[in-house]
Design an enzyme around this catalytic site. Structure first.
Site, PDB file in Angstrom:
ATOM      1  N   GLU A   1       0.829  -1.204   0.000  1.00 13.87           N
ATOM      2  CA  GLU A   1       0.000   0.000   0.000  1.00 13.87           C
ATOM      3  C   GLU A   1       0.866   1.258   0.000  1.00 13.87           C
ATOM      4  O   GLU A   1       0.585   2.222  -0.722  1.00 13.87           O
ATOM      5  CB  GLU A   1      -0.908   0.015   1.236  1.00 13.87           C
ATOM      6  CG  GLU A   1      -2.054  -0.962   1.212  1.00 13.87           C
ATOM      7  CD  GLU A   1      -2.871  -0.874   2.475  1.00 13.87           C
ATOM      8  OE1 GLU A   1      -4.022  -0.403   2.403  1.00 13.87           O
ATOM      9  OE2 GLU A   1      -2.364  -1.265   3.548  1.00 13.87           O
ATOM     10  N   GLU A   2       1.900   1.247   0.826  1.00 13.76           N
ATOM     11  CA  GLU A   2       2.779   2.417   0.925  1.00 13.76           C
ATOM     12  C   GLU A   2       3.396   2.739  -0.432  1.00 13.76           C
ATOM     13  O   GLU A   2       3.450   3.897  -0.854  1.00 13.76           O
ATOM     14  CB  GLU A   2       3.867   2.148   1.967  1.00 13.76           C
ATOM     15  CG  GLU A   2       4.679   3.376   2.337  1.00 13.76           C
ATOM     16  CD  GLU A   2       5.656   3.114   3.461  1.00 13.76           C
ATOM     17  OE1 GLU A   2       6.402   4.057   3.810  1.00 13.76           O
ATOM     18  OE2 GLU A   2       5.693   1.986   3.994  1.00 13.76           O
TER      19      GLU A   2
END
Length: 510
Positions: A173-174
């Site tokens: 996600e990051e």
């Protein structure tokens, strides 16, 4: 005599008609301009706000975003208006002092209360995303990590904002949110329509930037590869943004942020010593003492953990860039690759494609080393600069960079060497592709990082299909209306004049 009177009468009537037409035309023009200006007058500001807290491994930052309420689905309208750095370490360091978390976040949350109008507080969403520091804590002690997030939730819920929760975001996600942020701010997701409503053809689609993110505990690489087939399904993400599909490659290397990479290197190098480590990644003359227990704290150094005959060890800097790089490269296992192509540690990496934006610690370190100019220096120049920088005596460094905190200054030699090693040997950037790396701190006033992409995703402000938009701005529309109205009025006046005075017209023509 009668003909003369009739001629004078016609002349008088024609003159009066022209005067009336002229006056009417002037009044019409004035009316058109007045309507246009009134219509184009800015309306009272109707905006929305959003708050995202980036709870990293070494620190927490709060970002406030603002956008016009009626333009949520247009690209480039969301911009950052405030950044507040929370004083203290990352929230994972508060695992043993949970009651301090409320005080820890107070100053920046109070700042948010001041910046955002009170009437907007209840509708302003607040998100907290914790990254690699909390991921490591969760691996080590999941219950303790949950208690930290519970205390963060209690603290942030006291404010009259629309708190949406605190959670640990995955490395994938990051990487993805950082990629979205860069390309959103650069306007890479949409194409502007021409005023004739012509859609750009497929060959005109803008190529996206890749994203290189370096934190304290993890590092991410994300980009759209030329070959849409990604051999490792775990590294594949698929987005549909503004009517276009994107097949994105991403990977997050936990424990390979610059802080944890240094701990790994020290844990590796201390083996076989008598308690004194001559370290080429620190400046000549630099010395410090470190507890062995502190070095082995956390999951990242577990693979190097062993029983040593001493409880403390001393680091003595020798300042040799080449030897520093040699030590760093031992952290990357490049001997094993189950795919057609790998980065390191057996992780699939497709051929690099296009330009890359390198941000977070990449930017901070390279900016300190003066490597962030528009024309990035060559590899040879950077290596030459780093060799000279690392060999400078520590006492000289403290005098020359007296305004820089020692905990940062002492590690710039290692950090610079680590970044070069990671990009060149880890990700396989070459002399040709190196020039495609752009070290970025901000784009159009907004910090480059994962937080903006995170908020855009959670607020659904990037639609799957491209929103319809008018080909002309309102001011352009008003201008064209006035222009065409003037042309029309002029044509009518000339037509009437010719109709009433044809003899003048034919006389001029002759």
């Amino acid at each position: 005599m009668e003909d003369r009177k009739d001629s004078e009468l016609k002349t008088f009537c024609s003159r009066n008609i022209l005067i009336i037409l002229g006056f009417s035309s002037i009044m019409a023009v004035i009316a058109l301009i007045a309507v246009g200006l009134t219509q184009n007058k800015p309306l009272p500001e109707n905006v929305k706000y959003g708050i995202v807290l980036d709870a990293g491994s070494s620190h927490t930052s709060l970002y406030i975003y603002k956008w016009p309420a009626e333009k949520e689905n247009d690209t480039g309208v969301v911009h950052q208006i405030e950044e507040c750095k929370v004083k203290g370490p990352g929230i994972s360091q508060y695992a043993q002092k949970l009651n301090d978390i409320g005080t820890y976040l107070t100053e920046c949350m109070e700042r948010a209360r001041q910046v955002i109008p009170e009437s907007k507080h209840e509708e302003t969403p607040v998100y907290l995303g914790a990254t690699a520091g909390m991921r490591l804590l969760s691996i080590e002690n999941e219950q303790l990590a949950d208690r930290v997030l519970t205390m963060v939730t209690e603290s942030l819920s006291r404010y009259h904002f629309d708190f949406q929760g605190a959670r640990i975001i995955s490395g994938q996600e990051e990487g993805a949110y950082g990629w979205i942020t860069i390309n959103y701010l650069l306007g890479k997701f949409t194409q502007k329509l021409t005023w004739l409503y012509l859609k750009p053809n497929g060959g005109d689609v803008q190529e996206t930037y890749g994203a290189l993110d370096l934190g304290g505990a993890s590092t991410q690489i994300t980009f759209v590869p030329q070959d849409k087939h990604i051999e490792s399904p775990n590294n594949a993400l698929h987005f549909r943004l503004y009517g276009k599909d994107y097949s994105v490659y991403t990977h997050s290397f936990l424990c390979y942020g610059k802080d944890q990479a240094l701990r790994q290197k020290l844990a590796k190098d201390i083996q076989g010593t008598n308690g004194t480590l001559s370290d080429p990644c620190f400046h000549p003359g630099y010395t410090t003492v470190m507890n062995v227990s502190d070095l082995y704290e956390g999951p990242c150094t577990k693979r190097f953990e062993m029983t040593l005959p001493f409880q403390q060890f001393q680091i003595q800097g020798t300042g040799n860039f080449q030897r520093c790089q040699e030590s760093i490269l031992q952290l990357f296992n490049t001997s094993y690759c189950p795919y057609s192509r790998c980065s390191f540690n057996g992780i699939f990496l497709p051929p690099l494609q296009g330009d890359f934006g390198a941000f977070s610690a990449y930017y901070y370190v390279m900016n300190f080393l003066n490597f962030t100019s528009e024309e990035p220096p060559s590899q040879e120049k950077m290596i030459d600069t780093m060799e000279k920088f690392c060999s400078r005596p520590w006492e000289q460094m403290k005098i020359y960079f007296g305004d820089v905190k020692e905990k940062y200054l002492r590690e710039y030699c290692f950090s610079g060497a680590y970044i070069l090693s990671l990009l060149l040997s880890g990700y396989h950037f070459t002399a040709d592709s190196w020039k495609n790396i752009h070290f970025m701190g901000k784009i159009q006033g907004s910090n480059v990082g994962w937080t903006l992409g995170y908020m855009l995703n959670l607020t659904n402000m990037i639609p799957a299909e491209e929103p319809l938009s008018k080909p002309l701005s309102h001011s352009t529309y008003v201008f064209l209306m006035v222009l065409f109205s003037l042309i029309l009025v002029t044509a009518v006046i000339i037509g009437l004049f010719i109709f009433h005075k044809p003899s003048y017209f034919w006389k001029d023509m002759v």
